[in-house]
Design an enzyme around this catalytic site. Structure first.
Site, PDB file in Angstrom:
ATOM      1  CE  LYS A  80      58.178 -70.673  -3.416  1.00 51.28           C
ATOM      2  NZ  LYS A  80      58.081 -70.428  -2.086  1.00 51.28           N
ATOM      3  CE1 TYR A  84      52.773 -71.993  -1.642  1.00 49.82           C
ATOM      4  CE2 TYR A  84      53.090 -70.046  -3.058  1.00 49.82           C
ATOM      5  CZ  TYR A  84      53.642 -70.996  -2.489  1.00 49.82           C
ATOM      6  OH  TYR A  84      55.084 -71.461  -2.583  1.00 49.82           O
ATOM      7  CG  ASN A 115      61.240 -69.919  -0.094  1.00 49.06           C
ATOM      8  OD1 ASN A 115      60.430 -69.811  -1.027  1.00 49.06           O
ATOM      9  ND2 ASN A 115      60.683 -70.576   1.215  1.00 49.06           N
ATOM     10  CG  HIS A 137      55.905 -74.849  -4.443  1.00 47.91           C
ATOM     11  ND1 HIS A 137      55.207 -75.006  -3.080  1.00 47.91           N
ATOM     12  CD2 HIS A 137      55.356 -75.761  -5.072  1.00 47.91           C
ATOM     13  CE1 HIS A 137      54.419 -75.730  -3.093  1.00 47.91           C
ATOM     14  NE2 HIS A 137      54.397 -76.458  -4.352  1.00 47.91           N
ATOM     15  CD  GLU A 162      51.144 -78.039  -4.434  1.00 49.04           C
ATOM     16  OE1 GLU A 162      51.053 -77.448  -3.246  1.00 49.04           O
ATOM     17  OE2 GLU A 162      52.307 -78.343  -4.853  1.00 49.04           O
TER      18      GLU A 162
HETATM   19  P1  RTP Z   1      56.714 -73.916  -0.496  1.00 53.39           P
HETATM   20  O1  RTP Z   1      55.008 -74.316  -0.183  1.00 53.39           O
HETATM   21  O2  RTP Z   1      56.752 -72.626  -1.236  1.00 53.39           O
HETATM   22  O3  RTP Z   1      57.218 -75.097  -1.350  1.00 53.39           O
HETATM   23  O4  RTP Z   1      57.366 -73.765   0.595  1.00 53.39           O
HETATM   24  P2  RTP Z   1      57.346 -74.833   2.242  1.00 53.39           P
HETATM   25  O5  RTP Z   1      56.514 -75.888   1.711  1.00 53.39           O
HETATM   26  O6  RTP Z   1      58.693 -74.724   2.423  1.00 53.39           O
HETATM   27  O7  RTP Z   1      56.738 -73.828   3.151  1.00 53.39           O
HETATM   28  P3  RTP Z   1      55.098 -73.341   3.536  1.00 53.39           P
HETATM   29  O8  RTP Z   1      55.094 -73.631   5.076  1.00 53.39           O
HETATM   30  O9  RTP Z   1      54.091 -74.323   2.692  1.00 53.39           O
HETATM   31  O10 RTP Z   1      54.926 -71.898   3.110  1.00 53.39           O
HETATM   32  C1  RTP Z   1      54.823 -71.501   1.950  1.00 53.39           C
HETATM   33  C2  RTP Z   1      55.695 -70.211   1.795  1.00 53.39           C
HETATM   34  O11 RTP Z   1      55.180 -69.232   2.689  1.00 53.39           O
HETATM   35  C3  RTP Z   1      56.344 -68.462   3.080  1.00 53.39           C
HETATM   36  N1  RTP Z   1      56.521 -68.476   4.635  1.00 53.39           N
HETATM   37  N2  RTP Z   1      56.649 -67.540   5.282  1.00 53.39           N
HETATM   38  N3  RTP Z   1      57.200 -65.827   7.310  1.00 53.39           N
HETATM   39  C4  RTP Z   1      57.014 -67.259   7.684  1.00 53.39           C
HETATM   40  O12 RTP Z   1      56.735 -67.613   8.726  1.00 53.39           O
HETATM   41  C5  RTP Z   1      56.595 -67.987   6.595  1.00 53.39           C
HETATM   42  N4  RTP Z   1      56.365 -69.400   6.690  1.00 53.39           N
HETATM   43  C6  RTP Z   1      56.372 -69.532   5.345  1.00 53.39           C
HETATM   44  C7  RTP Z   1      57.563 -69.086   2.535  1.00 53.39           C
HETATM   45  O13 RTP Z   1      57.990 -68.354   1.543  1.00 53.39           O
HETATM   46  C8  RTP Z   1      57.074 -70.501   2.235  1.00 53.39           C
HETATM   47  O14 RTP Z   1      57.945 -70.821   1.155  1.00 53.39           O
HETATM   48 MG    MG Z   2      54.331 -75.788   1.034  1.00 50.91          MG
END
Ligand code: RTP
Ligand code: MG
Length: 135
Positions: free
Chosen positions: A11, A51, A114, A117, A128
């Protein structure tokens, strides 16, 4: 265990920090091969489409704003158990909860910025990879 492919994105925060190479080294040391890669500046439309599952979530706008804030490095990783292996290397979504030695523990600033991804399952990995690299 069959060979798998997964989509990974470094990212904008991690690209800006100059740690693409360090993150690639972690993938390679874990036995994941980088079989496709390209750097891109995502448009809002591309980031929103990528997303789309999060469209109704309160953090959606912040997530899209962040993903278009600078260049990203997009890659396909291949290897045994690649999807879970990559998620393990990444660590928890919130770097505060990420295990020591994971990419997010070492390079991420916050739950928004973070660092990486990774696809979260076989179906999302397939869609994806197609989203950024076609068939
Ligand atoms: P990613 O898709 O980016 O790999 O991250 P992830 O699976 O670990 O998390 P996901 O639930 O898919 O969420 C996508 C991205 O959204 C942001 N996020 N913010 N503020 C919040 O509660 C929150 N929850 C998710 C994060 O940047 C996350 O990587
Ligand atoms: Mg995710």
């Amino acid at each position: 265990m069959a060979q798998e492919r997964t989509l990974s994105i470094i990212k904008p925060d991690a690209v800006a920090k100059n740690v693409i190479g360090e993150i690639y080294t972690r993938f390679e040391k874990a036995g994941l091969k980088i079989v496709a890669a390209r750097m891109a500046q995502l448009s809002r439309e591309e980031a929103e489409g990528f997303y789309a599952v999060h469209r109704e979530r309160p953090f959606f706008k912040a997530l899209v704003d962040f993903m278009v804030s600078g260049p990203v490095m997009i890659q396909v990783l291949e290897g045994e158990n690649a999807i879970a292996k990559n998620r393990e290397l990444m660590g928890a979504t919130n770097p505060k909860d990420a295990a020591p030695g994971t990419i997010r523990a070492d390079f991420a600033e916050s739950i928004d910025a973070n660092a990486v991804h990774g696809s979260d399952g076989p179906d999302t990995a397939k869609t994806e990879i197609e989203y950024f690299f076609g068939r």
